[in-house]
Motif scaffolding. Sequence first.
Motif, PDB file in Angstrom:
ATOM      1  N   GLY A 197       0.840  -1.207   0.000  1.00 32.07           N
ATOM      2  CA  GLY A 197       0.000   0.000   0.000  1.00 32.07           C
ATOM      3  C   GLY A 197       0.869   1.248   0.000  1.00 32.07           C
ATOM      4  N   PHE A 198       1.909   1.258   0.832  1.00 34.13           N
ATOM      5  CA  PHE A 198       2.794   2.424   0.918  1.00 34.13           C
ATOM      6  C   PHE A 198       3.539   2.654  -0.399  1.00 34.13           C
ATOM      7  N   GLU A 199       3.957   1.561  -1.029  1.00 34.62           N
ATOM      8  CA  GLU A 199       4.669   1.684  -2.306  1.00 34.62           C
ATOM      9  C   GLU A 199       3.753   2.260  -3.379  1.00 34.62           C
TER      10      GLU A 199
ATOM     11  N   PHE B 209      10.970   1.441   9.351  1.00 31.78           N
ATOM     12  CA  PHE B 209      11.368   2.847   9.486  1.00 31.78           C
ATOM     13  C   PHE B 209      12.354   3.251   8.378  1.00 31.78           C
ATOM     14  N   GLU B 210      13.301   2.373   8.119  1.00 30.80           N
ATOM     15  CA  GLU B 210      14.276   2.661   7.062  1.00 30.80           C
ATOM     16  C   GLU B 210      13.591   2.777   5.701  1.00 30.80           C
ATOM     17  N   ALA B 211      12.631   1.865   5.452  1.00 29.65           N
ATOM     18  CA  ALA B 211      11.907   1.896   4.166  1.00 29.65           C
ATOM     19  C   ALA B 211      11.104   3.191   4.033  1.00 29.65           C
ATOM     20  N   SER B 212      10.505   3.645   5.146  1.00 34.51           N
ATOM     21  CA  SER B 212       9.731   4.903   5.110  1.00 34.51           C
ATOM     22  C   SER B 212      10.644   6.073   4.772  1.00 34.51           C
ATOM     23  N   LYS B 213      11.820   6.092   5.430  1.00 29.79           N
ATOM     24  CA  LYS B 213      12.747   7.208   5.159  1.00 29.79           C
ATOM     25  C   LYS B 213      13.211   7.184   3.704  1.00 29.79           C
TER      26      LYS B 213
END
Length: 398
Positions: free
Chosen positions: A106-108, A160-164
């Motif tokens: 969903g975020f992607e 968290f790393e993926a969000s950043k």
Amino acid sequence: MEVTTNPIFEDVSIAFSSKTDKQLKKAYFLFSMMNRRWLVNIGKASVKLGFALRLPISGVIRNTIYDQFCGGIDIEDSQGTIDELAKFNIGSILDYSVEGADTDRGFEETTQEILRTIDRSAGDDNIPFCVFKITGIAMTNVFEKVQNHEKLNEKEVASFEASKERIEKICAYAYKNDVRLFVDAEESWIQKTVDDIVYNMMRKYNKEKAIIYNTFQMYRWDMLENLKKAHETATKEGFHLGIKLVRGAYMEKEAERAERKGYKNPIQVSKAATDLDYNTALEYCVENIDNIALCSGSHNQYSNYFLTVQMEKAGIARNDERVYSAQLYGMSDNISFNLASEGYNVAKYVPYGPVKAVMPYLFRRAEENTAMAGQSSREFLMIKEEMKRRKAEKRQKK
Ligand SMILES: Cc1cc2nc3c(=O)[nH]c(=O)nc-3n(C[C@H](O)[C@H](O)[C@H](O)COP(=O)(O)OP(=O)(O)OC[C@H]3O[C@@H](n4cnc5c(N)ncnc54)[C@H](O)[C@@H]3O)c2cc1C
């Protein structure tokens, strides 16, 4: 502070100049419906039931409340709205309003859609900004843990790393395409994490001018100080501070959580205190325009008027690219259209997305436009006034 307003905002003929008689009648009907709380409640329940039963209700919604507040089901479909606003020198800010799934996939998907809005905006003066919400591309519980200095497990570290990385990708793309980008403000329990990331983006991409804008919610009693500190940092480190100023949208949620968890409510003690800080922040931004770029996101007439007064005092041209006023599509046209007709920079958030997916957004707009304490909503009264004015004008012409 005495609340007065600029007479230009009272000119309903300009406010609704984009609307034909038929469109105005439709808006009148819609706002008169929304004016009644019981109808809004029934409407919300019926829509939810309709979708649950897979009834074909999308067409009716599209023709009514959706058309009033949304641009289209996708970027292409929003072109008519972009053109319509552009005719009146009002910019569009394409706001992907789908509250997607809280999964990596969903975020992607949301990230890809935001990149598409940047593509669409590149080189088009009619779309002066892009925008995104961190909550659409990141797990809020992880952001909250980071803010509380709690230890993250392996999965959370990866999240968290993926969000950043997603944020970096979006900001880098905006920079590459010379597109200004707003990061919307969230609840206080994740905002500090958001701020830290966004300031890093500003350090990187706001060296020559403001590309990345953070949002400051002035309903928080600590926000004026935060804003000044952010400005101090920007000045010291030599980057431009992009500021989107708002009052704030999560007042009840903030108060409820503070009470439940037993900490001091982050919201100001009164509306007057919020208003005072909002207007003081406007003044501060204008006074420090050398390394600040400002967008005032507000439907408040006095604040919009106050900003024009501050600009004049500081000798800032009405069309200076560093100062914008923004409202939501379908709301406060008396402010947007009148300011634009006077030569100020104005843009509207134009929400878009499939009908069913934007329903939470539309429910919020309907709630906002119900009558409060026996008083009709502001929008309803203005539309009513314009209909009366057009009728009188026609009678005179006969
Ligand atoms: C272009 C645009 C972008 C926006 N982006 C964001 C965003 O990123 N994040 C976000 O949170 N909101 C955002 N908003 C919503 C915004 O924060 C406000 O909720 C909304 O615009 C109403 O405030 P106002 O300035 O228009 O005017 P008004 O109608 O004058 O003010 C209403 C606001 O005052 C504050 N308030 C009301 N009562 C009290 C009280 N008793 N004590 C203290 N404060 C009180 C609340 O913030 C309330 O929403 C945005 C709005 C616009 C127009």
